[in-house]
Design a protein around this motif. Sequence first.
Motif, mmCIF file in Angstrom:
data_model
loop_
_atom_site.group_PDB
_atom_site.id
_atom_site.type_symbol
_atom_site.label_atom_id
_atom_site.label_comp_id
_atom_site.label_asym_id
_atom_site.label_seq_id
_atom_site.Cartn_x
_atom_site.Cartn_y
_atom_site.Cartn_z
ATOM 1 N N UNK A 104 0.826 -1.209 0.000
ATOM 2 C CA UNK A 104 0.000 0.000 0.000
ATOM 3 C C UNK A 104 0.859 1.257 0.000
ATOM 4 N N UNK A 105 1.951 1.236 0.764
ATOM 5 C CA UNK A 105 2.824 2.402 0.845
ATOM 6 C C UNK A 105 3.476 2.693 -0.511
ATOM 7 N N UNK A 106 3.997 1.646 -1.137
ATOM 8 C CA UNK A 106 4.658 1.831 -2.427
ATOM 9 C C UNK A 106 3.662 2.231 -3.508
ATOM 10 N N UNK A 107 2.505 1.601 -3.508
ATOM 11 C CA UNK A 107 1.494 1.931 -4.526
ATOM 12 C C UNK A 107 1.009 3.373 -4.354
ATOM 13 N N UNK A 108 0.916 3.842 -3.106
ATOM 14 C CA UNK A 108 0.471 5.207 -2.851
ATOM 15 C C UNK A 108 1.459 6.217 -3.424
ATOM 16 N N UNK A 109 2.762 5.942 -3.242
ATOM 17 C CA UNK A 109 3.778 6.835 -3.801
ATOM 18 C C UNK A 109 3.673 6.879 -5.312
ATOM 19 N N UNK A 110 3.528 5.713 -5.926
ATOM 20 C CA UNK A 110 3.458 5.639 -7.387
ATOM 21 C C UNK A 110 2.194 6.323 -7.894
ATOM 22 N N UNK A 111 1.055 6.050 -7.264
ATOM 23 C CA UNK A 111 -0.194 6.667 -7.713
ATOM 24 C C UNK A 111 -0.147 8.180 -7.585
ATOM 25 N N UNK A 112 0.475 8.680 -6.510
ATOM 26 C CA UNK A 112 0.569 10.126 -6.315
ATOM 27 C C UNK A 112 1.413 10.774 -7.413
ATOM 28 N N UNK A 113 2.394 10.008 -7.928
ATOM 29 C CA UNK A 113 3.263 10.554 -8.979
ATOM 30 C C UNK A 113 2.538 10.688 -10.317
ATOM 31 N N UNK A 114 1.502 9.865 -10.521
ATOM 32 C CA UNK A 114 0.748 9.936 -11.775
ATOM 33 C C UNK A 114 -0.270 11.073 -11.678
ATOM 34 N N UNK A 115 0.209 12.282 -11.779
ATOM 35 C CA UNK A 115 -0.649 13.453 -11.660
ATOM 36 C C UNK A 115 -1.537 13.578 -12.903
ATOM 37 N N UNK A 116 -2.669 14.289 -12.780
ATOM 38 C CA UNK A 116 -3.515 14.504 -13.964
ATOM 39 C C UNK A 116 -2.744 15.144 -15.117
ATOM 40 N N UNK A 117 -1.843 16.069 -14.793
ATOM 41 C CA UNK A 117 -1.063 16.721 -15.846
ATOM 42 C C UNK A 117 -0.160 15.724 -16.560
ATOM 43 N N UNK A 118 0.500 14.848 -15.790
ATOM 44 C CA UNK A 118 1.389 13.860 -16.397
ATOM 45 C C UNK A 118 0.595 12.879 -17.257
ATOM 46 N N UNK A 119 -0.555 12.436 -16.764
ATOM 47 C CA UNK A 119 -1.376 11.480 -17.520
ATOM 48 C C UNK A 119 -1.909 12.105 -18.801
ATOM 49 N N UNK A 120 -2.322 13.375 -18.731
ATOM 50 C CA UNK A 120 -2.814 14.053 -19.930
ATOM 51 C C UNK A 120 -1.712 14.171 -20.978
ATOM 52 N N UNK A 121 -0.508 14.502 -20.531
ATOM 53 C CA UNK A 121 0.623 14.596 -21.463
ATOM 54 C C UNK A 121 0.952 13.241 -22.058
ATOM 55 N N UNK A 122 0.853 12.180 -21.237
ATOM 56 C CA UNK A 122 1.140 10.828 -21.734
ATOM 57 C C UNK A 122 0.139 10.413 -22.798
ATOM 58 N N UNK A 123 -1.142 10.712 -22.593
ATOM 59 C CA UNK A 123 -2.158 10.336 -23.578
ATOM 60 C C UNK A 123 -1.935 11.084 -24.893
ATOM 61 N N UNK A 124 -1.582 12.354 -24.805
ATOM 62 C CA UNK A 124 -1.286 13.113 -26.022
ATOM 63 C C UNK A 124 -0.081 12.520 -26.742
ATOM 64 N N UNK A 125 0.902 12.116 -25.970
ATOM 65 C CA UNK A 125 2.106 11.524 -26.552
ATOM 66 C C UNK A 125 1.809 10.197 -27.225
ATOM 67 N N UNK A 126 0.914 9.407 -26.640
ATOM 68 C CA UNK A 126 0.550 8.115 -27.225
ATOM 69 C C UNK A 126 0.103 8.289 -28.670
ATOM 70 N N UNK A 127 -0.757 9.251 -28.922
ATOM 71 C CA UNK A 127 -1.285 9.449 -30.282
ATOM 72 C C UNK A 127 -0.177 9.911 -31.232
ATOM 73 N N UNK A 128 0.712 10.748 -30.752
ATOM 74 C CA UNK A 128 1.815 11.210 -31.602
ATOM 75 C C UNK A 128 2.759 10.059 -31.940
ATOM 76 N N UNK A 129 3.074 9.227 -30.946
ATOM 77 C CA UNK A 129 3.975 8.084 -31.180
ATOM 78 C C UNK A 129 3.325 7.085 -32.124
ATOM 79 N N UNK A 130 2.045 6.790 -31.921
ATOM 80 C CA UNK A 130 1.351 5.838 -32.788
ATOM 81 C C UNK A 130 1.362 6.319 -34.241
ATOM 82 N N UNK A 131 1.099 7.600 -34.455
ATOM 83 C CA UNK A 131 1.108 8.145 -35.819
ATOM 84 C C UNK A 131 2.494 8.054 -36.432
#
Length: 417
Positions: A104-131
């Motif tokens: 639980x402690x380790x998962x909490x640290x990891x989940x906290x690192x996945x901020x909405x801003x980081x996830x939004x940037x990752x999703x945008x990057x996914x489409x660029x990489x796929x293309x």
Amino acid sequence: MTLPAPRPGGDDGPGRELAVPGFWQRPPAQRLAAFARLRALDAPVFVPEGAGHWALVRHAHVQEASRLPKVFASAPGVTTPEPARWVRALFGDSMVNLDGPDHARLRKIVQRAFTPRLLAAAEEDVHAVAARIVDDVLADRPDEFVSAVASRLPLEVICNMMGIPERHRAEIAARVNHASEHIGVDRTLASRLRMPGRGLRALARMQRMVAGIGRERRKNPTDDLISALVCANVDGQALGARQLGAFFSLLMVAGVETTRNAITHGLTLLTDHPDQRDLLLGDFGAHADGAVDEMIRHSTPIIQFRRTVVAEHVLGGHLFRPGDKVVLYYASANRDEAVFPDPDAFDITRSPNPHLGFGGGGPHFCLGAHLARVEMKALFGELLTRPVALRAVGLPDLAPSNFDNRVRSLRFAFERP
């Protein structure tokens, strides 16, 4: 003279088929038929392989065990064989092998690192990489799908998200292949003695590399996942070097391998079922989510995970006792007739589709489930909507693994829709 106690169910019980040498070299249809026979039985069966384990093959049983971590523990390890103590001491415990507060402690640290801003940037990057990948494929016309397409997308996306410099990526790709190529594969004694060293060396080099990057990011953080992990302040804690290395190894071996295999199986399924491909092409927006989930259910990238029983519990009419080893066979659960009508059919309109391709729920549900779905949807959107379409040629070259549904290579060709 005291005779050893007989194994539960004996060596000639119904679970013996899974322990027969060469079972995982059989064609997939034959293996699935064996699991169907086991699902029809009244209770879990004992598989007399090595020290033996109890096989959970029904959807309900796998799901129940997954959601009872205080009974069915992930420690000391979810893979077969379990990681040796010295390996765990050297490389650190992966999150998938932890339970309770440590997990639980380790998962909490990891989940906290996945901020909405980081996830939004990752999703945008996914489409660029796929293309970009599909642009390269159409320009270069390769003929092997895994290396040219399926493995590139998750590797590039995760490296971008983590902030791995370009100069390290080719080496990381090679290390991932070396670390994972023999997981779950039955080998000769000489090979078993020789190959673990190669895989462990690959992991060690990969972890040293990311530890060095982590040290740099602590001093000069940037807008990437490594910086977020090593600079996190969750109850006064962030990831240390070994924890960062273990998490990165999990991301690369699990996240890259599973997604690339699901993508490769997906192309094969669409080629083998042109009616489903036409349905998807006819309205990609309406059917893409269902198609991705059905690809994952049908292929089940992770075949099984182990658990160790730590408290008495009755499941499926059988009393499990502390010390028992249990294997959750996701590949069987995802074909359970009680949950999936016509389970061997590939149907992108299947609804509901409560597959266990990302685990059976509980605290170990896959952290990367959303990203994997986004990656597959983006890539197939590019592959299917360009002027030149792709199709698989022949059967995929499958590794004879009891752990993951790994595709070593797949030939493909171009055709006009």
